[in-house]
Write a protein that holds these residues in place. Structure first.
Motif, PDB file in Angstrom:
ATOM      1  N   PHE A 151      -5.329   8.837   6.816  1.00 39.64           N
ATOM      2  CA  PHE A 151      -6.468   7.832   5.833  1.00 39.64           C
ATOM      3  C   PHE A 151      -5.997   7.370   4.367  1.00 39.64           C
ATOM      4  O   PHE A 151      -5.642   5.796   4.096  1.00 39.64           O
ATOM      5  N   SER A 152      -5.755   8.128   4.233  1.00 40.23           N
ATOM      6  CA  SER A 152      -5.095   8.065   2.407  1.00 40.23           C
ATOM      7  C   SER A 152      -4.008   7.085   2.137  1.00 40.23           C
ATOM      8  O   SER A 152      -3.656   6.604   1.539  1.00 40.23           O
ATOM      9  N   LEU A 153      -2.720   8.275   3.338  1.00 39.87           N
ATOM     10  CA  LEU A 153      -1.696   7.183   3.702  1.00 39.87           C
ATOM     11  C   LEU A 153      -2.258   5.782   3.549  1.00 39.87           C
ATOM     12  O   LEU A 153      -0.893   5.287   3.202  1.00 39.87           O
ATOM     13  N   VAL A 154      -3.021   5.392   4.734  1.00 39.65           N
ATOM     14  CA  VAL A 154      -2.843   4.060   4.514  1.00 39.65           C
ATOM     15  C   VAL A 154      -3.460   2.884   3.683  1.00 39.65           C
ATOM     16  O   VAL A 154      -2.666   2.312   3.349  1.00 39.65           O
ATOM     17  N   THR A 155      -4.692   3.850   3.320  1.00 37.27           N
ATOM     18  CA  THR A 155      -5.321   3.214   2.435  1.00 37.27           C
ATOM     19  C   THR A 155      -4.336   2.944   0.686  1.00 37.27           C
ATOM     20  O   THR A 155      -4.694   2.077  -0.489  1.00 37.27           O
ATOM     21  N   SER A 156      -3.387   3.363   0.831  1.00 33.88           N
ATOM     22  CA  SER A 156      -2.117   4.149  -0.185  1.00 33.88           C
ATOM     23  C   SER A 156      -1.762   3.061  -0.710  1.00 33.88           C
ATOM     24  O   SER A 156      -0.788   2.252  -2.059  1.00 33.88           O
ATOM     25  N   GLY A 157      -1.489   1.931   0.990  1.00 34.18           N
ATOM     26  CA  GLY A 157      -0.760   0.448   0.095  1.00 34.18           C
ATOM     27  C   GLY A 157       1.214   1.018   0.238  1.00 34.18           C
ATOM     28  O   GLY A 157       1.555   0.346   0.388  1.00 34.18           O
ATOM     29  N   LYS A 158       1.139   2.086   0.708  1.00 38.18           N
ATOM     30  CA  LYS A 158       2.316   2.174   0.235  1.00 38.18           C
ATOM     31  C   LYS A 158       3.399   2.477   1.546  1.00 38.18           C
ATOM     32  O   LYS A 158       2.876   2.444   3.015  1.00 38.18           O
TER      33      LYS A 158
END
Length: 372
Positions: A151-158
């Motif tokens: 989830f954090s990876l997706v929302t980081s926009g990276k």
């Protein structure tokens, strides 16, 4: 982003009943809201933030919220379009797509495939930004990469490029669905195919993501795994729990150490409040009876960044990105949780069950869920 910041809010679902004479049963009512709005793309539209004023309107009322206020500030959850509507032509016979004044799509199809196609079409329209940033990072959830929060990876926009091995794992899951569930599994894959076709049809008509490969069943499976990793994942402290067991057994012996560990790890606490009396026994999904787990050496856990090559330096250094990377040698990070209030018919003035639930979901703009 809105005003240079990620917008974070909640979804609230309420079941509220109007006052009625004693002994009578009121009509059931269900209302909900999705602030800031159902549209989650760029550029912003009126439907990006039109539910935020409704949500904020309850705050000044505090403890003086009435049934009339709920009717005024929350949307009816009855599947009927609200206010003026507009119809969108998808070019698919048998599919009718209607948007109400809040931009909520209502999908009418003659067949199951028509409805799945329409759902994909509206998702491409309303969640284009999220699909663009989350399509490939969702593979992390399907692969269950240790130490990385999908989830954090997706929302980081990276950006994230899955390996051929990761894609092969998704394909294996697709085949496993058919093998495990037979006809139902084939129907699931057909639904996913129609959904992906809807995504691609909207993108083609509107000239979006034409430089990217078309959406596929694998994309649907990966994103489903991503959603499941948010709402269906538990645990996270197994490594630190195992380390505690090892240390207790080293200090107190195998039997006494295990008893001490089992006491503090007690899952069924007789003093814990419960909302149901019926007991549910969950089966073991290991492919067979469990035969035990290897006990680690005390203090042997090392935190590494799985995105970096395994070296002595990286093993000695704690992960540098606290958002997407979890420190395996420590307890899992604390998270905010949902809350709810329920009242049985026997304690309700309306003789109906009452429920107020929220926040059920912390989220960002673009939202990971949608009204449809």
């Amino acid at each position: 982003m809105l005003g240079g910041r990620w917008v974070k809010s909640v979804i609230a679902v309420l079941v509220v009943l109007a006052a009625v004479p004693a002994g009578a049963v009121a009509q059931d009512t269900a209302r909900y809201i999705l602030p800031p709005g159902n549209y989650g793309g760029l550029p912003f539209t009126a439907n990006s933030t039109d539910q935020l004023p409704l949500y904020d309107a309850l705050t000044p009322l505090r403890g003086n919220v009435t049934a009339a206020d709920i009717d005024r500030y929350y949307l009816p959850e009855n599947f009927e379009p609200i206010g003026p509507t507009t119809e969108e032509d998808t070019g698919r016979p048998g599919l009718r797509l209607v948007y109400d004044q809040y931009g909520i799509p209502h999908v009418y199809g003659k067949t199951r495939a028509d409805v799945a196609f329409g759902a994909g079409w509206t998702t491409a329209r309303d969640r284009q930004l999220l699909l663009a940033v989350g399509r490939y990072p969702a593979r992390v959830a399907a692969a269950d990469v240790p130490g990385i929060d999908a989830f954090s990876l997706v929302t980081s926009g990276k950006t994230f490029t899955p390996s051929p091995q990761a894609e092969a794992l998704i394909t294996k899951q697709r085949k496993l669905i058919v093998k495990t569930y037979g006809a139902k599994g084939r129907q699931i894959i057909a639904d996913a195919k129609a959904y992906a076709d809807g995504l691609n049809a909207w993108n083609k008509k509107n000239g979006r993501l034409q430089d990217q490969p078309p959406a596929s069943v694998n994309d649907v499976i990966a994103v489903t795994a991503f959603i499941g990793s948010i709402f269906g994942a538990g645990g996270g402290g197994e490594a630190s729990n195992a380390d505690l067991l090892a240390k207790l057994q080293r200090r107190n012996g195998r039997v006494r150490g295990y008893r001490a560990w089992d006491d503090v790890m007690l899952a069924d606490d007789p003093e814990a409040p419960t909302t149901i009396k019926h007991r549910f026994d969950y089966p073991v999904f290991t492919g067979g009876a469990p035969i035990g787990s290897v006990i680690i050496d005390p203090g042997s856990i090392q935190s590494v960044d799985p995105r970096q090559p395994p070296t002595a330096a990286s093993a000695a250094k704690a992960p540098a990105d606290p958002g997407a990377i979890v420190d395996a040698a420590k307890a899992p990070p604390g998270k905010q949780a949902s809350n709810f209030q329920v009242v049985s018919p026997f304690r309700s003035a309306t003789n109906n069950s009452l429920a107020t639930m929220g926040p059920q979901l912390g989220y960002y703009y673009p939202e990971i869920v949608q009204q449809i």
